[in-house]
Structure formats: C-alpha cells, structure tokens
Design an enzyme around this catalytic site. Sequence first.
Site, short mmCIF file in Angstrom:
data_model
loop_
_atom_site.label_atom_id
_atom_site.label_comp_id
_atom_site.label_asym_id
_atom_site.label_seq_id
_atom_site.Cartn_x
_atom_site.Cartn_y
_atom_site.Cartn_z
N ASN A 67 0.26 16.87 73.66
CA ASN A 67 1.16 17.29 74.74
C ASN A 67 1.74 18.67 74.47
OD1 ASN A 67 0.63 14.77 75.70
ND2 ASN A 67 2.56 13.87 74.99
N HIS A 112 -2.61 21.18 71.20
CA HIS A 112 -2.96 22.04 72.34
C HIS A 112 -1.90 23.11 72.61
CE1 HIS A 112 -5.65 18.52 73.89
NE2 HIS A 112 -6.23 19.22 72.94
#
Length: 298
Positions: free
Chosen positions: A116, A133
């Site tokens: 997330n 990410h």
Amino acid sequence: MRPTLSWTPDEDLPPGTTDLGPVADALGAGGVLVLTGAGISTESGIPDYRGQGGSLSRHTPMTYQDFTGSARARRRYWARSHLGWRTFGRARPNAGHRAVAAFARHGLLSGVITQNVDGLHQAAGSDGVVELHGSLDRVVCLSCGTYSPRRELARRLEEANPGFEPVAAGINPDGDADLTDEQVGDFRVMPCAHCGGILKPDVVFFGEAVPPPRVEHCRALVGEAVSLLVLGSSLTVMSGLRFVRQAAQAGTPVLIINRDPTRGDRNALTRVALPLGAALTALTARLGIPADDQERSD
Ligand SMILES: [Zn+2]
C-alpha cells in the site's frame, strides 16, 4: 513488475476457512513477517482494486509508460491524484493496522512489508515498514532525482489551480480519483522546483519495476522469517506473489487472511476468509494483547 491485473481463480484452489488457529499459533511462535495489501485499508475507506466494490472495473491504473510518455497523461494523473490526496489525507488507520502495530510491539513480528502507498501502517504506529510500491507522501523528479514532500507539491498545485473542486466518482488505492477529461480540464501541472523536470509520485506504477535494492531487502526479510502472514492481498501482481513463492520454496509456512481466493493459496498452509479488522482484533484477544495497548500512546 506490476503489469498483470487480471487473474481468475482456478476452480480447484483450496477453500478458505474461518479457523484462525494456525495464524494464532504462528503469531505465538514469533518471527512472523507480515505482507499487506489493499484489503487491509478498505475498512479505512480506501477501496480495493478487486473484490466486492472493487474499483478495477471502472479504473485503469496509470502505467509508467503512459505517465512518462505523455504530457496529457501527466495532467490527467496529477489532477486526479491531487484530488485523491485530499481523501487520503483524511483516511485514518483501522483496527487491522492497529493490530499489526500491536503484534510488532509485543515482539511477534520480524518485519512488515506493505504493497500500500497510503502510509496507514505508520500512522497506526508501525515502525520500519517496507513500502514495496513506494509512498504517496513523497515526490521524485525524473530529471535530477530530488525527493520532496508531497504536501509541498500539493500546496503548489493548490496555488496554481484556484477553484479546482471537482466531485470525483470514486477513489482508488493508488490515490487516483475518478475524474472525467472534462473535470480535469486545463489543470496546471507543476515542474520540479529545482530543475524544472517532470515530477512523479514516489510510487511504483503498473508497468514499472520495484527498485532492485528494495526487492533484495524484502527477499532477505523473507529468508529470515519464521513464517509469512499475508493480510488483505489477492497477490495478483508478481511484486508480492514472488515473496510467497520464495517462502514456500524454502519451506517457510505461508498463512493468508483474505476474504477472496488469492493467487498464493496453493502455496499457503491456510487462507482465512474473514474481514481483516475483525480477524486481527480476534487474534490480539486470543494472544492476550490488551485492546487498550493498540493505540499509540506517544
Ligand atoms: Zn529536478
């Protein structure tokens, strides 16, 4: 890489269970590496890409190729993302994030990796979270490589776009709000304050590789873990799935809590098909971690 967005569960996948026993045992043994996905943030009001009410059907995530290849795509991205940022700024960690922080405080975890970009684990008090990410909190210049806080860019975008108050049809886990081209209009994009280069959020877009040093760090964490606990991820993209496969190949138990079948089910000891907030709260109770210990005191 995050290029694959479509995955249909095979019919012969093992079924999910409601028995939290194996997960409680793993946590009790300690050394658990937690890997989280969008599913842990849905109870904070950030929808998942797929599953019930998933946004993938109406939302095509920006790809790295689109973003770098077209000024029009960047205008569209920043208009939508700027609006989405306001929503993300209001999101608060939920019981699931707080439970993960409580597990860590009680010495049960060897680490936390999240797919997330919403920063909610940190907001709940988790330290040393690996953001696989990246994070919407930061912006990077594609020319000079300078990192800067997102809130700084948000301020510049506010100033450059007075009266930009469109109503979005929805918000996505990558912080991208759903706007029509008409709503995007002539939104003004801001260049790097240092060199005038193109600014990109410090997140890994679809079609972009996770930086190799970050992957290696995660691989090392998987290698050291006693078990791997996946929370709220369908493991559709290889960036997360590869760690499940690495653990399984090394004989490290993989446990999954996710309402829907995942691409890693075949490699898992168990998949618990329960809502995350409730499941994780039940686990803290079962492990004797007091509920009042779940809020960060400082
Ligand atoms: Zn620059």
